[in-house]
Motif scaffolding. Sequence first.
Motif, PDB file in Angstrom:
ATOM      1  N   MET A  74      -2.328  -5.653  -0.268  1.00 29.51           N
ATOM      2  CA  MET A  74      -1.797  -4.075   0.040  1.00 29.51           C
ATOM      3  C   MET A  74      -1.129  -4.370   1.301  1.00 29.51           C
ATOM      4  O   MET A  74      -0.533  -3.510   1.605  1.00 29.51           O
ATOM      5  CB  MET A  74      -3.308  -3.407   0.240  1.00 29.51           C
ATOM      6  N   GLY A  99       1.195   6.909  -6.558  1.00 35.14           N
ATOM      7  CA  GLY A  99      -0.289   7.699  -6.959  1.00 35.14           C
ATOM      8  C   GLY A  99      -0.826   7.041  -8.273  1.00 35.14           C
ATOM      9  O   GLY A  99      -1.093   6.129  -8.136  1.00 35.14           O
ATOM     10  N   ASP A 100      -1.016   7.935  -8.922  1.00 36.99           N
ATOM     11  CA  ASP A 100      -1.914   7.542 -10.356  1.00 36.99           C
ATOM     12  C   ASP A 100      -1.142   7.383 -11.380  1.00 36.99           C
ATOM     13  O   ASP A 100      -1.581   7.281 -12.471  1.00 36.99           O
ATOM     14  CB  ASP A 100      -2.862   8.757 -10.587  1.00 36.99           C
ATOM     15  N   TRP A 115      -6.837  -2.057  -9.016  1.00 29.87           N
ATOM     16  CA  TRP A 115      -7.327  -2.640  -7.698  1.00 29.87           C
ATOM     17  C   TRP A 115      -6.537  -3.644  -7.226  1.00 29.87           C
ATOM     18  O   TRP A 115      -6.311  -4.615  -7.980  1.00 29.87           O
ATOM     19  CB  TRP A 115      -8.828  -2.995  -7.841  1.00 29.87           C
ATOM     20  N   SER A 128      -7.070  -6.255  -0.032  1.00 26.66           N
ATOM     21  CA  SER A 128      -6.333  -5.836   1.113  1.00 26.66           C
ATOM     22  C   SER A 128      -5.268  -6.682   1.617  1.00 26.66           C
ATOM     23  O   SER A 128      -4.048  -6.314   2.134  1.00 26.66           O
ATOM     24  CB  SER A 128      -7.372  -5.640   2.320  1.00 26.66           C
ATOM     25  N   LEU A 184       2.057   1.923  -3.645  1.00 25.51           N
ATOM     26  CA  LEU A 184       1.220   2.256  -4.530  1.00 25.51           C
ATOM     27  C   LEU A 184       0.686   3.828  -4.129  1.00 25.51           C
ATOM     28  O   LEU A 184       0.566   4.387  -5.037  1.00 25.51           O
ATOM     29  CB  LEU A 184      -0.067   1.584  -4.440  1.00 25.51           C
ATOM     30  N   GLU A 185       0.856   3.976  -2.923  1.00 30.28           N
ATOM     31  CA  GLU A 185       0.472   5.591  -2.672  1.00 30.28           C
ATOM     32  C   GLU A 185       1.542   6.348  -3.056  1.00 30.28           C
ATOM     33  O   GLU A 185       1.324   7.612  -3.558  1.00 30.28           O
ATOM     34  CB  GLU A 185       0.306   5.624  -0.876  1.00 30.28           C
ATOM     35  N   ALA A 186       2.984   5.890  -2.776  1.00 32.59           N
ATOM     36  CA  ALA A 186       3.909   6.801  -3.417  1.00 32.59           C
ATOM     37  C   ALA A 186       3.896   7.047  -4.696  1.00 32.59           C
ATOM     38  O   ALA A 186       4.272   8.215  -5.145  1.00 32.59           O
ATOM     39  CB  ALA A 186       5.270   6.080  -2.938  1.00 32.59           C
ATOM     40  N   ALA A 244       0.734  -1.268   0.024  1.00 29.91           N
ATOM     41  CA  ALA A 244      -0.088   0.181  -0.020  1.00 29.91           C
ATOM     42  C   ALA A 244       0.873   1.368  -0.104  1.00 29.91           C
ATOM     43  O   ALA A 244       0.490   2.087  -0.730  1.00 29.91           O
ATOM     44  CB  ALA A 244      -0.950  -0.089   1.204  1.00 29.91           C
ATOM     45  N   ASP A 245       2.015   1.339   0.679  1.00 24.79           N
ATOM     46  CA  ASP A 245       2.717   2.290   0.824  1.00 24.79           C
ATOM     47  C   ASP A 245       3.265   2.602  -0.664  1.00 24.79           C
ATOM     48  O   ASP A 245       3.680   3.702  -1.034  1.00 24.79           O
ATOM     49  CB  ASP A 245       3.849   1.983   1.615  1.00 24.79           C
TER      50      ASP A 245
END
Length: 214
Positions: free
Chosen positions: A85, A33-34, A79, A82, A29-31, A26-27
């Motif tokens: 993720m 972004g899009d 997608w 969890s 993917l967040e880093a 998750a970290d």
Amino acid sequence: MVDAVNRFSDILNGLAEQPAPKVTVADVLEAFGDRAFGALLAVFAAPLALPMPPGVSAILGAPLIFIAFQLMIGRPTLWLPSALMNRSMRRAEFQTMAVRLEPHLKRLERHLRPRWRFLYGRVADRFIGAVCLVLAVIVFLPIPFGNMLPSFAIAAFGFGLLERDGVAGLVGAVGAALSVIILALVWNALILAAVTFITAVGDSFERVTALFPG
């Protein structure tokens, strides 16, 4: 080319410098972004193209399967469940990975650029997703050092998709072909060895029973 502020090497180093004891999927993917599917394929495949600590392929290989599958079916957004993720690596292992990748990524970032865009498109991208799915399954298999070449191919496809660089895509295609050929040869050798062993055991058993008839 990738913006200097958002280059792969910079993002990975930023994640490695975070104070948390672990880095989760998750970290990552967040880093990013899009960023495009290609960026995510490259992020998860590039580390596996180099020798890594045991267990890293299981952590990064599973997201590759999901990402490649969604690219294959033409899903517009990514997608991940969890359970994936929340998969994590120890910070020290992630830092080791980032250090090993940094010089390779910086060299690559200097050469990537849009070219031969006719090799990409809605249908072509789905085909690349299908090829990457097959390669991701190979990566996930417990074959010692067997994940390096297919991971390299996936990473090449990923960078090619991200930059619409046809040369990177061709490199990925060559790596994919070699990966499948090598895997086929390995399996054929294993099957041949198993058949030879079983035949030898059978022959030995027949000789023993001949010496001691009932």
